[in-house]
Design a protein around this motif. Sequence first.
Motif, PDB file in Angstrom:
ATOM      1  N   ARG A  42       9.157  -9.389  -9.681  1.00  0.00           N
ATOM      2  CA  ARG A  42       8.865  -8.184  -8.908  1.00  0.00           C
ATOM      3  C   ARG A  42       8.818  -6.977  -9.850  1.00  0.00           C
ATOM      4  NH1 ARG A  42       9.579  -6.229  -3.542  1.00  0.00           N
ATOM      5  NH2 ARG A  42       9.923  -3.986  -3.580  1.00  0.00           N
ATOM      6  N   GLY A  43       7.781  -6.177  -9.693  1.00  0.00           N
ATOM      7  CA  GLY A  43       7.641  -4.967 -10.488  1.00  0.00           C
ATOM      8  C   GLY A  43       6.845  -5.131 -11.768  1.00  0.00           C
ATOM      9  N   GLU A  44       6.503  -6.376 -12.139  1.00  0.00           N
ATOM     10  CA  GLU A  44       5.693  -6.562 -13.335  1.00  0.00           C
ATOM     11  C   GLU A  44       4.307  -5.981 -13.114  1.00  0.00           C
ATOM     12  OE1 GLU A  44       5.564 -10.139 -15.758  1.00  0.00           O
ATOM     13  OE2 GLU A  44       7.161 -10.947 -14.484  1.00  0.00           O
ATOM     14  N   ARG A  45       3.758  -5.405 -14.161  1.00  0.00           N
ATOM     15  CA  ARG A  45       2.428  -4.796 -14.093  1.00  0.00           C
ATOM     16  C   ARG A  45       1.392  -5.846 -14.474  1.00  0.00           C
ATOM     17  NH1 ARG A  45       3.395   0.834 -17.124  1.00  0.00           N
ATOM     18  NH2 ARG A  45       1.337   0.225 -17.820  1.00  0.00           N
ATOM     19  N   ILE A  46       0.691  -6.368 -13.470  1.00  0.00           N
ATOM     20  CA  ILE A  46      -0.258  -7.456 -13.714  1.00  0.00           C
ATOM     21  C   ILE A  46      -1.691  -7.087 -13.355  1.00  0.00           C
ATOM     22  CG2 ILE A  46       1.455  -9.301 -13.523  1.00  0.00           C
ATOM     23  CD1 ILE A  46       0.436  -9.705 -10.613  1.00  0.00           C
ATOM     24  N   MET A  47      -1.869  -6.143 -12.439  1.00  0.00           N
ATOM     25  CA  MET A  47      -3.199  -5.787 -11.960  1.00  0.00           C
ATOM     26  C   MET A  47      -3.362  -4.266 -11.958  1.00  0.00           C
ATOM     27  SD  MET A  47      -4.452  -8.815 -11.301  1.00  0.00           S
ATOM     28  CE  MET A  47      -5.925  -8.601 -10.326  1.00  0.00           C
ATOM     29  N   GLN A  48      -4.633  -3.837 -11.863  1.00  0.00           N
ATOM     30  CA  GLN A  48      -4.967  -2.425 -11.762  1.00  0.00           C
ATOM     31  C   GLN A  48      -5.906  -2.247 -10.573  1.00  0.00           C
ATOM     32  OE1 GLN A  48      -5.558  -0.770 -15.992  1.00  0.00           O
ATOM     33  NE2 GLN A  48      -6.480  -2.787 -16.024  1.00  0.00           N
ATOM     34  N   ILE A  49      -5.897  -1.068 -10.010  1.00  0.00           N
ATOM     35  CA  ILE A  49      -6.802  -0.763  -8.903  1.00  0.00           C
ATOM     36  C   ILE A  49      -7.768   0.319  -9.364  1.00  0.00           C
ATOM     37  CG2 ILE A  49      -6.996   0.193  -6.582  1.00  0.00           C
ATOM     38  CD1 ILE A  49      -4.243  -1.034  -6.011  1.00  0.00           C
TER      39      ILE A  49
END
Length: 112
Positions: A75-82
């Motif tokens: 939880r909280g890992e940065r895996i995607m961008q919008i």
Amino acid sequence: TTTIAAKSTGYIPLNVCIAPPVGHFAQLVPRSSLHKRGLMPANGFGVIDADYSGNDDEYKAALYNFTDEAVTIERGERIMQIVIAPYERVDFTEVDDMGNDSRGGFGTTGKR
């Protein structure tokens, strides 16, 4: 926290709901380091329609684990961008002849 089994697709909740501005849609794209985890978007990247913005319309990342081991996303890992992008509605007209010369078929553009 979500674990994706080897050679499988998993759905990672992103803990966000968004209502893009009128005339815009959201693109869900991977961060450049995602492949280092053995993961890639299961469908290239996600197009999220503007009307997918209700209280229960949480964004999720559909990720494919291409490794031989399970991969855990905390939880909280940065895996995607919008990316929020504008779109235009267009009307298509069906025709029998495009009025252009053929370029040689699929996969031949740019070849001479």
